[in-house]
Design a protein around this motif. Sequence first.
Motif, short mmCIF file in Angstrom:
data_model
loop_
_atom_site.label_atom_id
_atom_site.label_comp_id
_atom_site.label_asym_id
_atom_site.label_seq_id
_atom_site.Cartn_x
_atom_site.Cartn_y
_atom_site.Cartn_z
N MET A 1 0.82 -1.18 -0.12
CA MET A 1 -0.04 -0.09 -0.06
C MET A 1 0.75 1.35 -0.08
O MET A 1 0.45 2.33 -0.01
N ARG A 2 2.28 1.25 0.34
CA ARG A 2 2.96 2.30 0.29
C ARG A 2 2.90 3.09 -0.76
O ARG A 2 3.38 2.61 -2.02
N PRO A 3 2.92 4.46 -0.84
CA PRO A 3 2.85 5.24 -1.98
C PRO A 3 4.35 5.71 -2.33
O PRO A 3 5.31 5.30 -1.49
N GLN A 4 4.62 5.76 -3.74
CA GLN A 4 5.79 6.03 -4.21
C GLN A 4 6.39 7.04 -3.35
O GLN A 4 5.88 8.13 -3.02
N GLY A 5 7.85 6.85 -3.15
CA GLY A 5 8.46 8.23 -2.35
C GLY A 5 8.28 7.92 -1.01
O GLY A 5 9.17 8.81 -0.28
N VAL A 6 7.44 7.07 -0.53
CA VAL A 6 7.63 6.71 0.98
C VAL A 6 8.31 5.54 1.38
O VAL A 6 8.22 4.58 0.71
N THR A 7 9.15 5.48 2.38
CA THR A 7 9.61 4.19 2.92
C THR A 7 8.94 3.81 4.43
O THR A 7 8.49 4.65 5.19
N ASN A 8 8.91 2.47 4.46
CA ASN A 8 8.39 1.78 5.89
C ASN A 8 9.59 1.41 6.77
O ASN A 8 10.47 0.69 6.08
N HIS A 9 9.65 1.71 7.82
CA HIS A 9 10.66 1.32 8.86
C HIS A 9 10.03 0.36 9.71
O HIS A 9 9.03 0.88 10.77
N VAL B 1 12.89 2.05 16.02
CA VAL B 1 12.25 2.68 15.00
C VAL B 1 12.06 3.97 15.14
O VAL B 1 12.27 4.80 14.14
N MET B 2 12.25 4.84 16.08
CA MET B 2 12.27 6.26 16.20
C MET B 2 13.56 6.85 15.88
O MET B 2 13.71 8.22 15.78
N SER B 3 14.22 6.17 16.04
CA SER B 3 15.73 6.46 15.52
C SER B 3 16.08 7.25 14.11
O SER B 3 16.81 8.08 13.91
N CYS B 4 15.17 6.86 13.35
CA CYS B 4 15.21 7.24 11.99
C CYS B 4 14.18 8.75 11.89
O CYS B 4 14.01 9.27 10.78
N LYS B 5 13.55 9.16 13.00
CA LYS B 5 12.74 10.34 13.01
C LYS B 5 11.57 10.25 12.09
O LYS B 5 11.39 11.14 11.34
#
Length: 96
Positions: free
Chosen positions: A17-25, A60-64
């Motif tokens: 479902m992730r839009p282009q340009g978005v990353t999941n961490h 996960v919060m380390s990538c802000k």
Amino acid sequence: MVIPSTNTIVQPETDAMRPQGVTNHIGRIHIPDLPLTSDAEFEQIIDAIGPDLFGALDRVMSCKPAHLIMAMSIPTFWGGMAGAESLRRVSRRAPP
């Protein structure tokens, strides 16, 4: 996104479902693969989540991230409104 280590479907579903340009961490909460056939076993799973929940949040919060998704509802109910607010405060803190 914070997910129990035993959950194998949330990551591929959200990746699809992730839009282009978005990353999941993904931050995995380590829990053993316990049976879930009774209330007592459910309580064991709840107890197993606690020790690594905040560690997974910290990782996960380390990538802000711009947004945080907890892919399980149980921790958001612990301690009622006060517990939910505490979890929100922890997720907003800056990494050490």
